[in-house]
Enzyme design. Structure first.
Site, PDB file in Angstrom:
ATOM      1  N   GLY A  69      51.169  42.577  36.565  1.00 37.93           N
ATOM      2  CA  GLY A  69      50.050  43.429  36.941  1.00 37.93           C
ATOM      3  C   GLY A  69      48.671  42.813  36.777  1.00 37.93           C
ATOM      4  O   GLY A  69      47.664  43.520  36.879  1.00 37.93           O
ATOM      5  N   GLN A  70      48.608  41.510  36.537  1.00 38.20           N
ATOM      6  CA  GLN A  70      47.303  40.869  36.414  1.00 38.20           C
ATOM      7  C   GLN A  70      46.537  41.008  37.722  1.00 38.20           C
ATOM      8  O   GLN A  70      47.119  41.027  38.802  1.00 38.20           O
ATOM      9  CB  GLN A  70      47.443  39.371  36.058  1.00 38.20           C
ATOM     10  N   LYS A  71      45.237  41.066  37.614  1.00 36.99           N
ATOM     11  CA  LYS A  71      44.399  41.279  38.797  1.00 36.99           C
ATOM     12  C   LYS A  71      44.672  40.244  39.888  1.00 36.99           C
ATOM     13  O   LYS A  71      44.689  40.569  41.068  1.00 36.99           O
ATOM     14  CB  LYS A  71      42.925  41.257  38.387  1.00 36.99           C
ATOM     15  N   THR A  72      44.922  39.000  39.496  1.00 45.58           N
ATOM     16  CA  THR A  72      45.159  37.938  40.477  1.00 45.58           C
ATOM     17  C   THR A  72      46.507  38.075  41.181  1.00 45.58           C
ATOM     18  O   THR A  72      46.707  37.507  42.255  1.00 45.58           O
ATOM     19  CB  THR A  72      45.088  36.551  39.806  1.00 45.58           C
ATOM     20  N   ILE A  73      47.433  38.839  40.602  1.00 42.77           N
ATOM     21  CA  ILE A  73      48.778  39.007  41.169  1.00 42.77           C
ATOM     22  C   ILE A  73      48.879  40.251  42.052  1.00 42.77           C
ATOM     23  O   ILE A  73      49.718  40.322  42.946  1.00 42.77           O
ATOM     24  CB  ILE A  73      49.825  39.089  40.032  1.00 42.77           C
TER      25      ILE A  73
END
Length: 156
Positions: A69-73
């Site tokens: 759920g990281q912003k980059t993913i």
């Protein structure tokens, strides 16, 4: 297990289901999957990409796709939408400062045509942490209505 009862109503004859578990980073998605599967949760690192776990429950086989759920993913989440039967949106109930981001991401997911037929479960995780929002408070912040297992609506 509320998600199973929802899925059973929709897919009574099918025995294999694809569940997509998403939410912001650090919401506890991987921990939930490991706990359900009876695995060790003492050492968990952030999910970079995805994990797949198959959980057998009675005659059902649930293929759970736990996506980071990281912003980059998040922009890659759409690659996992095809043939999704159930969507589990995990909320960190103690992460009050990111509740708006969490709500915005969920609303973006709900606009996706490929998820239109999927059942949705909003999982208010980390309820054991002092100061965590209650499910009704999260629902109010999300602007959604809740239905309990008996189908009665009580504001979430």
């Amino acid at each position: 297990m509320g998600l199973l009862s929802i899925i059973r109503k929709i897919k009574r004859k099918e025995k294999e289901m694809r569940i997509l578990m998403v939410g912001l980073d650090n919401s506890g998605k991987t921990t939930i999957v490991l706990k359900i599967n009876g695995e060790d949760t003492s050492v968990i690192s952030p999910t970079l990409g995805f994990n797949i776990k198959t959980i057998k429950y009675h005659k059902y086989s649930l293929n759970i796709w736990d996506v980071g759920g990281q912003k980059t993913i998040r922009s890659y989440w759409r690659n996992y939408f095809e043939q999704t039967d159930g969507l589990v949106w995990v909320v960190d109930s103690s992460d009050i400062r990111r509740l708006d981001d969490c709500r915005a991401e969920l609303h973006n997911l709900l606009k996706e045509e490929r998820l239109a037929g999927a059942s949705l479960l909003v999982f208010a995780n980390k309820q054991d942490i002092q100061g965590a929002l209650k499910p009704a408070e999260i629902a109010k912040g999300y602007g959604v209505a809740r239905k309990d297992g008996d189908g009665a609506s009580n504001g979430f």
